[in-house]
Design an enzyme around this catalytic site. Structure first.
Site, mmCIF file in Angstrom:
data_model
loop_
_atom_site.group_PDB
_atom_site.id
_atom_site.type_symbol
_atom_site.label_atom_id
_atom_site.label_comp_id
_atom_site.label_asym_id
_atom_site.label_seq_id
_atom_site.Cartn_x
_atom_site.Cartn_y
_atom_site.Cartn_z
ATOM 1 N N ASP A 30 0.847 -1.195 0.000
ATOM 2 C CA ASP A 30 0.000 0.000 0.000
ATOM 3 C C ASP A 30 0.886 1.251 0.000
ATOM 4 O O ASP A 30 1.891 1.323 0.709
ATOM 5 C CB ASP A 30 -0.915 -0.011 1.244
ATOM 6 C CG ASP A 30 -2.076 0.964 1.107
ATOM 7 O OD1 ASP A 30 -3.230 0.508 1.023
ATOM 8 O OD2 ASP A 30 -1.825 2.192 1.087
ATOM 9 N N ASN A 87 -13.028 -3.322 2.273
ATOM 10 C CA ASN A 87 -14.023 -2.282 2.533
ATOM 11 C C ASN A 87 -15.007 -2.212 1.380
ATOM 12 O O ASN A 87 -14.617 -2.298 0.214
ATOM 13 C CB ASN A 87 -13.337 -0.919 2.684
ATOM 14 C CG ASN A 87 -12.431 -0.856 3.892
ATOM 15 O OD1 ASN A 87 -12.791 -1.325 4.970
ATOM 16 N ND2 ASN A 87 -11.242 -0.303 3.726
ATOM 17 N N HIS A 100 -10.142 -5.282 -3.338
ATOM 18 C CA HIS A 100 -8.817 -5.512 -2.766
ATOM 19 C C HIS A 100 -8.955 -5.932 -1.322
ATOM 20 O O HIS A 100 -9.839 -5.454 -0.603
ATOM 21 C CB HIS A 100 -7.925 -4.266 -2.874
ATOM 22 C CG HIS A 100 -8.570 -3.008 -2.368
ATOM 23 N ND1 HIS A 100 -9.492 -2.301 -3.100
ATOM 24 C CD2 HIS A 100 -8.419 -2.330 -1.199
ATOM 25 C CE1 HIS A 100 -9.882 -1.241 -2.408
ATOM 26 N NE2 HIS A 100 -9.253 -1.246 -1.242
ATOM 27 N N HIS A 102 -6.915 -5.880 2.191
ATOM 28 C CA HIS A 102 -5.776 -5.321 2.920
ATOM 29 C C HIS A 102 -5.239 -6.416 3.841
ATOM 30 O O HIS A 102 -6.003 -6.967 4.652
ATOM 31 C CB HIS A 102 -6.217 -4.157 3.823
ATOM 32 C CG HIS A 102 -6.792 -2.970 3.117
ATOM 33 N ND1 HIS A 102 -6.081 -1.794 2.945
ATOM 34 C CD2 HIS A 102 -8.004 -2.749 2.558
ATOM 35 C CE1 HIS A 102 -6.845 -0.902 2.317
ATOM 36 N NE2 HIS A 102 -8.018 -1.467 2.072
HETATM 37 P P1 5GP Z 1 -9.749 1.385 0.414
HETATM 38 O O1 5GP Z 1 -9.828 2.701 1.141
HETATM 39 O O2 5GP Z 1 -10.466 1.461 -0.919
HETATM 40 O O3 5GP Z 1 -10.155 0.188 1.218
HETATM 41 O O4 5GP Z 1 -8.213 1.146 0.132
HETATM 42 C C1 5GP Z 1 -7.528 1.695 -0.947
HETATM 43 C C2 5GP Z 1 -6.061 1.633 -0.608
HETATM 44 O O5 5GP Z 1 -5.330 1.826 -1.801
HETATM 45 C C3 5GP Z 1 -5.615 2.720 0.365
HETATM 46 O O6 5GP Z 1 -5.062 2.114 1.521
HETATM 47 C C4 5GP Z 1 -4.578 3.525 -0.434
HETATM 48 O O7 5GP Z 1 -3.485 3.943 0.352
HETATM 49 C C5 5GP Z 1 -4.174 2.555 -1.509
HETATM 50 N N1 5GP Z 1 -3.766 3.169 -2.763
HETATM 51 C C6 5GP Z 1 -4.446 4.124 -3.457
HETATM 52 N N2 5GP Z 1 -3.797 4.437 -4.582
HETATM 53 C C7 5GP Z 1 -2.680 3.649 -4.613
HETATM 54 C C8 5GP Z 1 -1.605 3.519 -5.545
HETATM 55 O O8 5GP Z 1 -1.536 4.179 -6.583
HETATM 56 N N3 5GP Z 1 -0.639 2.608 -5.237
HETATM 57 C C9 5GP Z 1 -0.675 1.853 -4.096
HETATM 58 N N4 5GP Z 1 0.339 0.998 -3.898
HETATM 59 N N5 5GP Z 1 -1.679 1.958 -3.202
HETATM 60 C C10 5GP Z 1 -2.674 2.850 -3.455
#
Ligand code: 5GP
Ligand code: ZN
Length: 114
Positions: A30, A87, A100, A102
């Protein structure tokens, strides 16, 4: 999906710190880690969230979970513990609309999560 950031990462159009890659899935660190180990495990196929999984995705889901096991073992988190979360939607704070998981570990976690 052409405007999906995780589809672009899966296609190699946006760089990522890859941990594991197969024909079906990609795991990468992440960009904004919330724990010493914070890996995202995604299917290469675009699925918007857990709510869009179908029974026909059972094999894919098993592969994602096997990937999580492999990464947990690599980081020795099978011994210390880890959290595996996905999520869906606004109240859970979903910010990327490509499924995704985590994988978080390397520190003590509180329950319930915030
Ligand atoms: P969500 O909030 O949708 O459950 O998680 C999305 C995750 O994707 C977040 O923890 C954020 O830091 C990560 N993320 C967003 N854009 C990128 C990216 O371009 N590269 C990487 N490696 N992680 C990303
Ligand atoms: Zn996508």
């Amino acid at each position: 999906m052409s405007d999906c950031i995780f589809c672009k990462i899966a296609a190699g159009q946006i760089p990522s710190d890859k941990i594991l890659e197969t024909d079906d899935l990609l795991a990468f660190r992440d960009i904004n880690p919330q724990a010493p180990v914070h890996v995202l495990i995604i299917p290469k196929k675009h699925i918007a969230s857990a709510m869009d999984l179908a029974a026909s995705d059972a094999g894919l889901l098993a592969k994602l979970l096997e990937g999580a096991q492999q990464i947990a073992r690599q980081h020795r988190l099978d011994a210390t513990g880890f959290r595996l979360v996905t999520n869906h939607g606004a109240q859970a704070g979903q910010s990327v609309f490509h499924l995704h998981f985590h994988l978080l570990g390397g520190r003590s976690m509180r329950w319930p999560p915030g």
